[in-house]
Design an enzyme around this catalytic site. Structure first.
Site, mmCIF file in Angstrom:
data_model
loop_
_atom_site.group_PDB
_atom_site.id
_atom_site.type_symbol
_atom_site.label_atom_id
_atom_site.label_comp_id
_atom_site.label_asym_id
_atom_site.label_seq_id
_atom_site.Cartn_x
_atom_site.Cartn_y
_atom_site.Cartn_z
ATOM 1 N N LYS A 174 49.164 42.068 36.246
ATOM 2 C CA LYS A 174 47.614 41.614 35.003
ATOM 3 C C LYS A 174 46.300 42.490 36.010
ATOM 4 C CE LYS A 174 44.393 38.439 34.275
ATOM 5 N NZ LYS A 174 43.179 39.285 34.062
ATOM 6 N N CYS A 283 38.405 42.058 50.666
ATOM 7 C CA CYS A 283 39.239 41.150 51.884
ATOM 8 C C CYS A 283 38.556 40.846 52.781
ATOM 9 C CB CYS A 283 40.141 40.539 51.279
ATOM 10 S SG CYS A 283 41.763 41.789 51.446
HETATM 11 P P1 NAP Z 1 39.314 36.740 41.426
HETATM 12 O O1 NAP Z 1 38.298 35.727 40.320
HETATM 13 O O2 NAP Z 1 39.738 35.391 41.765
HETATM 14 O O3 NAP Z 1 39.905 36.989 40.120
HETATM 15 C C1 NAP Z 1 41.530 37.417 40.537
HETATM 16 C C2 NAP Z 1 42.645 37.803 39.677
HETATM 17 O O4 NAP Z 1 42.564 36.259 39.032
HETATM 18 C C3 NAP Z 1 41.634 38.497 38.607
HETATM 19 O O5 NAP Z 1 43.607 39.179 37.667
HETATM 20 C C4 NAP Z 1 41.786 37.912 37.444
HETATM 21 O O6 NAP Z 1 40.920 37.498 36.006
HETATM 22 C C5 NAP Z 1 42.442 36.349 37.873
HETATM 23 N N1 NAP Z 1 42.260 34.791 37.283
HETATM 24 C C6 NAP Z 1 40.714 34.284 36.699
HETATM 25 N N2 NAP Z 1 41.010 33.273 36.854
HETATM 26 C C7 NAP Z 1 42.209 33.061 36.574
HETATM 27 C C8 NAP Z 1 43.295 31.404 36.668
HETATM 28 N N3 NAP Z 1 42.581 30.140 36.189
HETATM 29 N N4 NAP Z 1 45.066 32.067 36.265
HETATM 30 C C9 NAP Z 1 45.385 32.805 36.380
HETATM 31 N N5 NAP Z 1 44.140 34.573 37.327
HETATM 32 C C10 NAP Z 1 43.272 34.013 37.296
HETATM 33 O O7 NAP Z 1 39.156 36.779 42.410
HETATM 34 P P2 NAP Z 1 37.682 38.309 42.226
HETATM 35 O O8 NAP Z 1 36.458 38.455 41.945
HETATM 36 O O9 NAP Z 1 38.377 39.497 41.714
HETATM 37 O O10 NAP Z 1 38.035 39.442 43.634
HETATM 38 C C11 NAP Z 1 37.390 38.734 44.597
HETATM 39 C C12 NAP Z 1 38.291 37.539 45.852
HETATM 40 O O11 NAP Z 1 39.571 38.668 45.851
HETATM 41 C C13 NAP Z 1 37.678 37.832 47.225
HETATM 42 O O12 NAP Z 1 37.450 36.603 47.804
HETATM 43 C C14 NAP Z 1 38.282 38.980 47.977
HETATM 44 O O13 NAP Z 1 38.281 38.475 49.672
HETATM 45 C C15 NAP Z 1 39.898 38.200 47.435
HETATM 46 N N6 NAP Z 1 40.539 39.611 47.739
HETATM 47 C C16 NAP Z 1 42.142 39.368 48.936
HETATM 48 C C17 NAP Z 1 42.662 39.673 48.884
HETATM 49 C C18 NAP Z 1 43.606 39.606 50.386
HETATM 50 O O14 NAP Z 1 45.198 39.485 50.852
HETATM 51 N N7 NAP Z 1 43.811 38.192 50.971
HETATM 52 C C19 NAP Z 1 42.183 41.149 49.243
HETATM 53 C C20 NAP Z 1 41.193 41.321 48.091
HETATM 54 C C21 NAP Z 1 40.723 40.351 47.361
HETATM 55 P P3 NAP Z 1 40.255 37.967 35.521
HETATM 56 O O15 NAP Z 1 39.631 39.503 36.502
HETATM 57 O O16 NAP Z 1 40.203 38.680 34.168
HETATM 58 O O17 NAP Z 1 38.763 37.051 35.911
#
Ligand code: NAP
Length: 480
Positions: A174, A283
């Site tokens: 997803k 990230c």
């Molecule tokens: P996010 O809001 O956590 O969303 C990530 C994914 O999770 C999306 O597909 C989202 O779907 C889904 N999601 C949301 N709520 C969920 C739930 N309750 N259960 C299961 N899945 C759910 O993150 P983002 O804003 O897209 O990305 C930015 C964040 O990612 C930053 O904090 C960044 O640091 C982190 N990141 C970490 C890494 C690493 O390797 N450590 C790499 C890249 C990014 P929807 O889009 O429909 O909300």
């Protein structure tokens, strides 16, 4: 409208939740749309993955590797189609979109090359009378869920799919709701290149419903999640209901330490790339800079000169280095973090606002921003800053730098610039982070395992270690 990719073909949603429009962050225009998925679509995708699993597991590892390799070649050939689509839906500069497509292809290729090295182990002479020996078997988990964010829609998916698929698992992926299109197209390309139907299924829909249903589904054995720390905690809780394996790649606030013996010019370049790549929405990105007081002014002056040359504008123009931020909400969050720092005594050195002009009016643009005298208890110091804004801190010695660097709930990446080997190794030992770059830009390697410390994650991606997270280990005792 682009449909989901389930069982080797494009399909519509089984639910009635309507469609999700995908907008261009640079100008608000419509890029495309996808059905808004529901739990019924999760069931259909999991069923397809479950049906495909026995055949894929039985396929020889060498053949699985060959299939992945063919997929990698097909993705590379499609770069001129995929990169503009990625820029349109995500906002990143076209050159960076091309890099991401190749990164995805290289990760597929890397794990394709490891296919023939998948093996277990043996322990002879467990007992001698009667004789018994032991075998250590490795097997795939089954159906795995991959949930990914919008900042690197394709390459972050690759980090899960490549080791997981080569190890014999099948997937339901997803993507983020705002970046589904490149991933859906890539799934179709991989399928056309020979990936059997059902091995990779892609569905879209809100994380809170579709993502949660994937985490709770009894037939899903593992969740590979990349995203924010708060959502990651929820994923872990949902997965607990059926004791699923999870790997979590979460948020970060990477420290970047510059000591007095550093090569300042190279450190400045690495800092600029590390902070402003992907509009600062990464990230692993330079998010807090600690500079030794002896070189602070020199570093600051050179960094500001570099930042002044960064061109902001639509990612589709190859001359632009910083594209539109992905969402208006994301831009607002960074603006609030900057405002909070300024209200609490910080000094603005560059940027601090939106660029002016017709070209920028409909997009989520923000100027590259640098601040100093940012309080250590301000939002910029404590929260993840997911955009082009950077605080500089002056430090007296390495001890202070490491103490400040570690004073964070995050522990993702870290960097140190010094010509003193002892200092470099001390920092590598003490910095609480899954990566430490010494005199190097913050680049990720497929060869090296990577996973966050503290609240930045659980488990590793990349390296041989990623394969371990997509296999079960079983012991067998062999009597004679
Ligand atoms: P996010 O809001 O956590 O969303 C990530 C994914 O999770 C999306 O597909 C989202 O779907 C889904 N999601 C949301 N709520 C969920 C739930 N309750 N259960 C299961 N899945 C759910 O993150 P983002 O804003 O897209 O990305 C930015 C964040 O990612 C930053 O904090 C960044 O640091 C982190 N990141 C970490 C890494 C690493 O390797 N450590 C790499 C890249 C990014 P929807 O889009 O429909 O909300």
């Amino acid at each position: 409208m682009t449909g989901f990719w389930i069982d080797g073909r494009e399909v519509d949603s089984l639910g009635n939740a309507g469609e999700t429009q995908v907008g261009n962050p640079a100008n608000g225009s419509l890029v495309g749309s996808v059905p808004t998925g529901t739990a019924r679509d999760v069931d259909a995708a999991v069923e397809a993955a479950r049906d495909a699993f026995p055949g894929w597991w039985e396929t020889s590892a060498a053949k699985r590797g060959e299939t992945l390799f063919a997929g990698s070649e097909a993705i590379k050939s499609a770069v001129n189609e995929l990169a503009p689509l990625l820029t349109a839906e995500q906002g990143k500069p076209i050159g960076e979109a091309r890099m991401e497509i190749f990164r995805f292809a290289h990760t597929l290729e890397h794990y394709a090359g490891m296919a023939k090295n998948l093996r277990g182990g043996s322990v002879p002479n467990l007992d001698s009378d009667p004789p018994r020996s032991g075998l250590i078997l490795k097997r795939p988990l089954g159906v795995c869920a991959a949930i990914t964010p919008w900042n690197f829609p394709l390459s972050l998916a690759g980090n899960k799919l490549a080791p997981g698929i080569v190890a014999g698992n099948t997937f339901v992926l997803k993507p983020a709701s705002t970046t589904p299109l490149t991933v859906l197209r890539a799934a179709a390309i991989l399928s056309a290149a020979g990936l059997p139907k059902g091995v990779l299924n892609v569905i879209c829909g809100p994380g809170g419903s579709v993502g949660a249903a994937m985490c709770e589904h009894p037939d899903v054995a593992k969740v590979g999640f990349t995203g924010s720390t708060p959502v990651g905690k929820g994923v872990m809780r949902s997965a607990a209901s059926t004791v699923k394996r999870v790997t979590l790649e979460l948020g970060g606030s990477d420290p970047f330490i510059v000591m007095d013996s550093a090569d300042i010019d190279r450190a400045v370049s690495a800092c600029s790339v590390g902070r402003f790549f992907n509009g600062g929405q990464a990230c692993l990105a330079v998010k807090r800079v600690f500079v030794h007081e002896a070189v602070y002014e020199e570093f600051k002056e050179k960094l500001l000169a570099k930042v002044a040359r960064l061109r902001v504008g639509p990612g589709s123009n190859s001359k632009n280095r910083i594209g539109a931020l992905h969402t208006a909400g994301g831009r607002q969050e960074v603006e609030e973090q900057v405002a909070d720092a300024l209200q609490n005594g910080a000094t603005l050195l560059a940027g601090g606002g939106r660029p002016q002009g017709d070209e920028y009016e409909k997009g989520n643009f923000l100027l590259p921003t640098v601040l100093e005298n940012v309080p250590y208890d301000s939002k910029m110091s404590c929260e993840e800053v997911f955009g082009p804004a950077l605080p500089l801190f002056k430090i007296r010695d390495l001890d202070e730098a490491i103490r400040r660097a570690n004073d964070s709930e995050f522990g993702l990446g870290s960097s140190i610039w010094t010509r003193d080997l002892e200092q470099a190794m001390l920092a590598a030992q003490r910095l609480e982070a899954g990566y430490t770059w010494i005199n190097s830009i913050s680049k990720i390697y497929d060869e090296l395992p990577f996973g966050g410390f503290k609240q930045s994650g659980l488990g590793q991606e990349h390296g041989m270690e990623a394969l371990e997270h997509y296999q079960l280990t079983k012991s067998v005792v062999l009597g004679h």
